[in-house]
Design an enzyme around this catalytic site. Sequence first.
Site, mmCIF file in Angstrom:
data_model
loop_
_atom_site.group_PDB
_atom_site.id
_atom_site.type_symbol
_atom_site.label_atom_id
_atom_site.label_comp_id
_atom_site.label_asym_id
_atom_site.label_seq_id
_atom_site.Cartn_x
_atom_site.Cartn_y
_atom_site.Cartn_z
ATOM 1 N N GLU A 364 0.800 -1.226 0.000
ATOM 2 C CA GLU A 364 0.000 0.000 0.000
ATOM 3 C C GLU A 364 0.834 1.279 0.000
ATOM 4 O O GLU A 364 0.467 2.271 0.631
ATOM 5 C CB GLU A 364 -0.966 0.005 1.181
ATOM 6 N N GLU A 431 -6.669 -7.858 -0.600
ATOM 7 C CA GLU A 431 -7.301 -7.713 0.716
ATOM 8 C C GLU A 431 -8.732 -7.217 0.532
ATOM 9 O O GLU A 431 -9.015 -6.478 -0.407
ATOM 10 C CB GLU A 431 -6.571 -6.676 1.595
HETATM 11 C C1 GAL Z 1 -4.869 -2.745 4.903
HETATM 12 C C2 GAL Z 1 -3.470 -3.172 5.285
HETATM 13 C C3 GAL Z 1 -3.457 -4.323 6.252
HETATM 14 C C4 GAL Z 1 -4.453 -4.110 7.347
HETATM 15 C C5 GAL Z 1 -5.798 -3.906 6.723
HETATM 16 C C6 GAL Z 1 -6.903 -3.796 7.733
HETATM 17 O O1 GAL Z 1 -4.902 -1.450 4.442
HETATM 18 O O2 GAL Z 1 -2.751 -3.521 4.138
HETATM 19 O O3 GAL Z 1 -2.179 -4.485 6.792
HETATM 20 O O4 GAL Z 1 -4.109 -2.994 8.085
HETATM 21 O O5 GAL Z 1 -5.776 -2.740 5.940
HETATM 22 O O6 GAL Z 1 -8.119 -3.826 7.079
#
Ligand code: GAL
Length: 767
Positions: A364, A431
């Site tokens: 990110e 994710e």
């Molecule tokens: C994302 C991040 C993860 C975690 C997640 C929580 O932005 O890459 O490490 O923090 O959010 O939803």
Amino acid sequence: MRTYLNDGWQFFENWSDDIFGGDVGQNVRIPHANVTTPFNNFDESVYQFVSGYKRVLHLDDVDGRTFLLTFDGVAHYAEVYVNGKCVATHASGYTAFTVDVTDAVRQGDNQIVVKVDSRETLNQPPFGYVIDYLTYGGIYRDVYLDERKGVYVKDVFVKSVPDSPVIADVILADFCGECQLLAKISDAAGETVFSCCYTANTDKLTLSLPCNLKTWDITDPNLYTLTITAGNEEYAVTFGARKAEFTKDGFYLNGKKIKIVGLNRHQSYPYVGYAMPESMQRLDAQILKNKLGVNAVRTSHYPQSQYFIDECDRLGLLVFTEIPGWQHIGDDDWQKQAVQNVDEMVRQYRNHPSIVLWGVRINESQDNDALYAETNRVARELDGTRQTGGVRYIRNSHLLEDVYTYNDFNRDGASDRRDICGKNAPYLVTEYNGHMYPTKAFDDAPHRLQHVLRYANMLDGVFAAENTSGCFGWCMFDYNTHKDFGSGDRICYHGVLDMFRNPKWAAGVFSSMSDGEPYLEVCFSADIGDYPEGVVGDRYILTNADEVKVYRGGQFVKTYTHADSPYKNMPNPPILIDDLIGDRLITEEGFSRKNSDKAKCCFAAVRKYGLNFLPLKYKLAIAQVMASEKLSMDRVIELYGKYDGNWGGKANDLTVEAYKNGKPIASKTVGSFYRYSLDVTPSHTRLHENTSYDVAAVSIIARDQNGSVCPYINKAVTFRTEGVIELVGDNVVALQGGMFGTYVKTTGRTGKGTLYVDDVKVEFEVV
Ligand code: GAL
């Protein structure tokens, strides 16, 4: 010859040069956490310090020998001293490093000292900004010494795709002009399937080994071992023959299209941070494959234990691994280290058939073409067989990688989101969910159900989007984190499992999609007091069965299948139970079918909207039924209570029987609580004192008389051990969401050990 050096270390919490002298530290074994943490409500200050480790290394004979000392993981900056002299430094807590200590050692006793800096102020990834996970400290992965005499194989990179010769890039060390090599390939049963001799005239050579191997895939993960003998030394590497390819129309494994269904995994555990031995690393892969039934895992946000990846190889679990980092890109030195991390990651993990993609961006982070051109170049140069990705949250960011890997937290439905990347590129969701809906095992039923449906919504959408390669949910289990994240107790409750790997309801979305062990979960509470205003809303069943028969209060209601789901694309979607009455208003109350249908529809609306917000059309329908069946309002309320709502009335148990291919595979009853007992389940009871200590995970779940988890039992539980094992972590805990866990570890002795969980006894044997 390899000797593990996990035992016999002394640990010094405060680094000082006196460590080189006669100072005596605390006896510890590797994997080691520089501090034992509480379960929650602690912060990073507890592990951020500079510590020291010291050990004696006795060598009988050093003449003509090469000694290679490897540290698999030291968090986060290490200085290695042999006999008082600094022989190496290493600046990443997530990759291994090997030090050639040949010139520094002597016959007899040698002193090894490691200075370990675990502060988050280090100028190296992932540090420099906030991070949503704790980074812990210590020498937390294996330490070992390889002793070599004469020419030896230093490294082998095996490239193997189905129906082609195996290609092995071999690097030799201590090479003097010419030597004979014997290359042998054996299968998992140890049978030799290929062997051939070669003459090496150079220290870098490529061997082509013509042999016919079975492919490695997710259902039949055939593994082979290539052993190369040079002089008197053997070098063995495990590999698999497979072709993995992300294309614009999805992901292909050995030419077959597969939808990637995965979860993100951190490498943390309660109490010991990162420091868990082989069996616990393997267990997480087993949970992913066998319990959750996913086909992939992303090792967010760093390379993880070789044992974990070995188990992914063994089980047929696809892996996306990536360099350490979280949103922040530092200065030139920091970036150099990021590139170095790509180099180390690719060299150290490239023989694993399970790894199908390299993550070469900082998770990110913003676009940085100069940096990412370099990380891509290094990955491609060291491994021309795999594609690169790099996780981003930016729409239409620069694509220097092969695959647009995107964290999609805002998806709403089944559209193909490849437009996100603005390019016609391979697309993978890395994710979703996570912080959008933190869910504790002790949240109320509506909250836990919403968690379930958010997973189903995403998965159904990704299955509908043919060209999307797949998706990784955030995340496998809850984790301790920094103050900037989490729920106030420094835990991110983002897992489908809790920190001890106990399942929340949402885990069942994955389990029900798999063909593995029979799975059945009923996602509602029989107690309407758990629902605001008593509005129960939709009821769902998660199962990998073909159909379920639903009974209420012992009376058969209806048979449901996966076609009774609002989700139409994913395999085995959550089944919506919209009718718990069946024909009972007809058979038991004498209603006409028409009135029965109408009444049921109204009852379902009451369940959904509550009485106060019931839309007018349902009020009118109730009035019609009342007139036609000659019922008073009191009687209608009574019937609703009896057949559906049940506020304040005697609860009716709900029983679900699940059938596959016409055969019963599981059954479950959900009813009001009467009594509970503790279900204590160890991961394994035969522990091994081998290259280090062993640990068993013990799950503790309060179950009611029907075997359902009691989410609001938060009683205290006491642990006590006897014999050759000891407890890891607290000896008195309170259940959370009706669940908790603990760990027991071996103590260097073999024999019997017992764990008491209150008065429940678990026997272990240490061999
Ligand atoms: C994302 C991040 C993860 C975690 C997640 C929580 O932005 O890459 O490490 O923090 O959010 O939803």
